[in-house]
Design a protein around this motif. Structure first.
Motif, PDB file in Angstrom:
ATOM      1  N   ILE A 177      18.685  12.413  -6.239  1.00 20.96           N
ATOM      2  CA  ILE A 177      18.338  10.985  -6.179  1.00 20.96           C
ATOM      3  C   ILE A 177      19.543  10.156  -5.740  1.00 20.96           C
ATOM      4  O   ILE A 177      19.399   9.171  -5.009  1.00 20.96           O
ATOM      5  CB  ILE A 177      17.735  10.485  -7.520  1.00 20.96           C
ATOM      6  N   VAL A 178      20.728  10.546  -6.130  1.00 27.20           N
ATOM      7  CA  VAL A 178      21.915   9.804  -5.689  1.00 27.20           C
ATOM      8  C   VAL A 178      22.096   9.976  -4.174  1.00 27.20           C
ATOM      9  O   VAL A 178      22.411   9.024  -3.469  1.00 27.20           O
ATOM     10  CB  VAL A 178      23.174  10.233  -6.466  1.00 27.20           C
ATOM     11  N   GLY A 179      21.811  11.178  -3.680  1.00 31.91           N
ATOM     12  CA  GLY A 179      21.846  11.390  -2.234  1.00 31.91           C
ATOM     13  C   GLY A 179      20.762  10.588  -1.518  1.00 31.91           C
ATOM     14  O   GLY A 179      21.024   9.922  -0.516  1.00 31.91           O
ATOM     15  N   THR A 180      19.561  10.617  -2.046  1.00 31.19           N
ATOM     16  CA  THR A 180      18.453   9.865  -1.444  1.00 31.19           C
ATOM     17  C   THR A 180      18.797   8.381  -1.346  1.00 31.19           C
ATOM     18  O   THR A 180      18.640   7.753  -0.305  1.00 31.19           O
ATOM     19  CB  THR A 180      17.164  10.016  -2.292  1.00 31.19           C
ATOM     20  N   ALA A 181      19.301   7.841  -2.439  1.00 30.58           N
ATOM     21  CA  ALA A 181      19.591   6.409  -2.496  1.00 30.58           C
ATOM     22  C   ALA A 181      20.679   6.024  -1.498  1.00 30.58           C
ATOM     23  O   ALA A 181      20.651   4.939  -0.919  1.00 30.58           O
ATOM     24  CB  ALA A 181      20.016   6.021  -3.912  1.00 30.58           C
ATOM     25  N   SER A 182      21.629   6.919  -1.276  1.00 29.61           N
ATOM     26  CA  SER A 182      22.743   6.537  -0.408  1.00 29.61           C
ATOM     27  C   SER A 182      22.390   6.713   1.066  1.00 29.61           C
ATOM     28  O   SER A 182      23.125   6.259   1.934  1.00 29.61           O
ATOM     29  CB  SER A 182      23.993   7.334  -0.778  1.00 29.61           C
ATOM     30  N   ASP A 183      21.261   7.333   1.347  1.00 29.54           N
ATOM     31  CA  ASP A 183      20.877   7.566   2.743  1.00 29.54           C
ATOM     32  C   ASP A 183      19.805   6.606   3.251  1.00 29.54           C
ATOM     33  O   ASP A 183      19.376   6.714   4.396  1.00 29.54           O
ATOM     34  CB  ASP A 183      20.310   8.993   2.886  1.00 29.54           C
ATOM     35  N   LEU A 184      19.356   5.686   2.405  1.00 33.96           N
ATOM     36  CA  LEU A 184      18.241   4.829   2.812  1.00 33.96           C
ATOM     37  C   LEU A 184      18.670   3.846   3.888  1.00 33.96           C
ATOM     38  O   LEU A 184      19.805   3.375   3.908  1.00 33.96           O
ATOM     39  CB  LEU A 184      17.716   4.053   1.601  1.00 33.96           C
ATOM     40  N   GLU A 185      17.748   3.519   4.768  1.00 38.34           N
ATOM     41  CA  GLU A 185      18.046   2.487   5.759  1.00 38.34           C
ATOM     42  C   GLU A 185      17.624   1.108   5.285  1.00 38.34           C
ATOM     43  O   GLU A 185      18.258   0.111   5.598  1.00 38.34           O
ATOM     44  CB  GLU A 185      17.331   2.814   7.078  1.00 38.34           C
ATOM     45  N   GLU A 186      16.551   1.048   4.496  1.00 41.25           N
ATOM     46  CA  GLU A 186      16.008  -0.257   4.083  1.00 41.25           C
ATOM     47  C   GLU A 186      16.827  -0.897   2.979  1.00 41.25           C
ATOM     48  O   GLU A 186      16.752  -2.102   2.756  1.00 41.25           O
ATOM     49  CB  GLU A 186      14.571  -0.101   3.568  1.00 41.25           C
ATOM     50  N   VAL A 187      17.554  -0.075   2.219  1.00 42.08           N
ATOM     51  CA  VAL A 187      18.333  -0.583   1.097  1.00 42.08           C
ATOM     52  C   VAL A 187      19.782  -0.184   1.362  1.00 42.08           C
ATOM     53  O   VAL A 187      20.064   0.981   1.611  1.00 42.08           O
ATOM     54  CB  VAL A 187      17.854   0.039  -0.224  1.00 42.08           C
ATOM     55  N   THR A 188      20.683  -1.153   1.305  1.00 46.01           N
ATOM     56  CA  THR A 188      22.076  -0.835   1.622  1.00 46.01           C
ATOM     57  C   THR A 188      22.759  -0.125   0.457  1.00 46.01           C
ATOM     58  O   THR A 188      22.347  -0.259  -0.698  1.00 46.01           O
ATOM     59  CB  THR A 188      22.879  -2.107   1.943  1.00 46.01           C
ATOM     60  N   ARG A 189      23.816   0.597   0.811  1.00 47.00           N
ATOM     61  CA  ARG A 189      24.628   1.255  -0.205  1.00 47.00           C
ATOM     62  C   ARG A 189      25.126   0.239  -1.231  1.00 47.00           C
ATOM     63  O   ARG A 189      25.140   0.481  -2.430  1.00 47.00           O
ATOM     64  CB  ARG A 189      25.811   1.937   0.492  1.00 47.00           C
TER      65      ARG A 189
END
Lengths: 301, 301
Positions: free
Chosen positions: B195-207
């Protein structure tokens, strides 16, 4: 100018707002209501608000700001219960974890009123009138999602209110909020609820073994999975599309890792695990978590 | 009787064993080795062991108990490196998180030796020679997985050793250990990394948004996902079949919840969320976690 704050729902969030006002803005007068008489009694005993009222209508009569602190699925009904007693010029806000659905619910229940949906990104796994504390919002973010065209003075007043309680305020569109929080809060909770459920249903591993050896990582998930069931049921149902979208991304990534494990692809695992470590450092640098190992739990180290 | 303990690998676990011996069993003499010269220097500076040696062989020459504290994928090579220097009657143990593969690796590297695989279920997200502390094992479980026919006196000696360091000892078969820990530790880590990887790879939501709003639940996962990448790569590869089995169960349960959300089945969600809350209470009653809200982090409440 906000002088009187009415809090509807006196659980963890409502109670913490009352206590935070008492500490940080003692000149504000607070009234509070909870539909559960036992919660009202407990709120009186702890002094969560200046006055606990016997009806929602009495609670809001003199309010400049009404804050709904009830599960998101109960927002509309709660708002209708005091709609007729709202004074002119009042601002209505809330603390719900999904914002598109709450915005619609409040607009439907309170036509013509100034509504500023809000979400303080703060909480613990505990709930009820005994759970609140005045520092809950300190250095946490509070997201406001007002519709375009909302009175700027009202937005400013709510921003000032949350800043006084120790929070940092950010304004964004409700749709974007719901996507961001799906990732940072809703999916983590859903995953935690799931794995705790999976572990407790196994036949090969006893419940007692799961509990005994939980210090290996599982215990962190049990904390999140101890969060309020009604609140979270409502969050998932009210933010359905963003949750399902983000759950899809997560499942794809999990499948890729599953394949890497099956094929013995250690490089893929190592690369991901190195990247995720960097995210943790950023969370700590941004002041969003305790930097002590293991959250400082057990007073280790 | 154990008088001399040799620790191979001076990271979080090896260092904590050294410090725990210093606090709880000051009569024991400890020698230590790490193949990284910088770690050896740091170990000397912190006094993790009585003597830091320059080779693994020198470390074990007078040992009654050798404890391998290296990633599970490195166990066999590490054991071979000192095999020829082992004295008669020595017991060889380890702290690895998967036990079938380690048992095989040590048996292959050290034929005819007394081997008692062990897994203290304790740790933090930190690693390296600065990370250890003497209370790491206090009130934690340590699981021993000796093969049938292992000398009972040796098992008793290792049990007494871990008890002295504050742990509670349990003996089980390696295969069962690997299944139990897949649930209580390996799958929780895999999910957190994902989930930490998923969250950091999103385009719609910034890091930046992911970090800012992490207090909603995500930050707990970042802590687990900050764990040592090499250690965890090896755990997943060495406990592949139990991990894939348990991951399958988790995925099925997650799919069922996904369906409940999609169809608006609030009862299914509420039932699960109520059950999981009870598990948390048991974890706390069994002394396996801090009972303060939010683990007591930020000194809330």
């Amino acid at each position: 100018m906000i002088r009187n704050v009415a809090i509807i729902g006196l659980g963890l969030l409502g109670g913490s707002i009352g206590l935070a006002i008492r500490d940080h803005a003692p000149d504000l007068r607070t009234t509070g209501f909870d539909r559960d008489p036992e919660v009202r009694e407990a709120a009186k005993a702890r002094g969560l608000v200046s006055a606990v009222c016997e009806t929602a209508e009495d609670t809001v009569r003199e309010a400049d700001l009404v804050i709904l602190c009830v599960p998101v699925g109960a927002m509309e009904e709660a708002a209708r219960s005091f709609a007729d007693a709202l004074p002119d010029g009042v601002i209505v806000s809330d603390v719900g974890s999904s914002k598109q659905s709450v915005g619609k619910a409040l607009a439907a229940a309170l036509p013509g009123r100034t509504i500023i949906p809000a979400h303080p990104v703060a909480g613990t796994e505990q709930s009820g009138p005994e759970a609140g504390f005045s520092s809950l919002f300190t250095n946490r973010w509070c997201i406001l999602t007002p519709e375009a065209g909302t009175d700027p003075a009202a937005i400013e007043a709510v921003t000032a209110f949350w800043t006084t309680l120790g929070a940092n305020v950010e304004i964004m569109e409700a749709e974007h909020h719901d996507l961001v929080l799906a990732v940072t809060s809703h999916i983590p909770h859903l995953i935690a609820f799931t794995i705790v459920g999976t572990a407790s249903d196994l036949e090969e591993v006893t419940r007692s073994e799961v509990i005994k050896y939980s210090a290996g990582g599982f215990r962190d998930f049990t904390r999140i999975a101890a969060s309020d069931p009604v609140m979270w049921r409502d969050v998932f149902l009210s933010n359905k599309s963003a949750v399902l979208e983000m759950l899809g991304r997560f499942s794809e990534d999990l499948t890729a890792l599953q394949r890497a494990i099956r094929s013995g692809d250690g490089d893929t695992l190592h690369d991901l695990f190195s990247r995720t470590r960097a995210i943790r450092r950023q969370v700590i640098e941004e002041g969003q978590d305790d930097d002590r190992p293991d959250f400082g739990r057990d007073d280790h180290g």
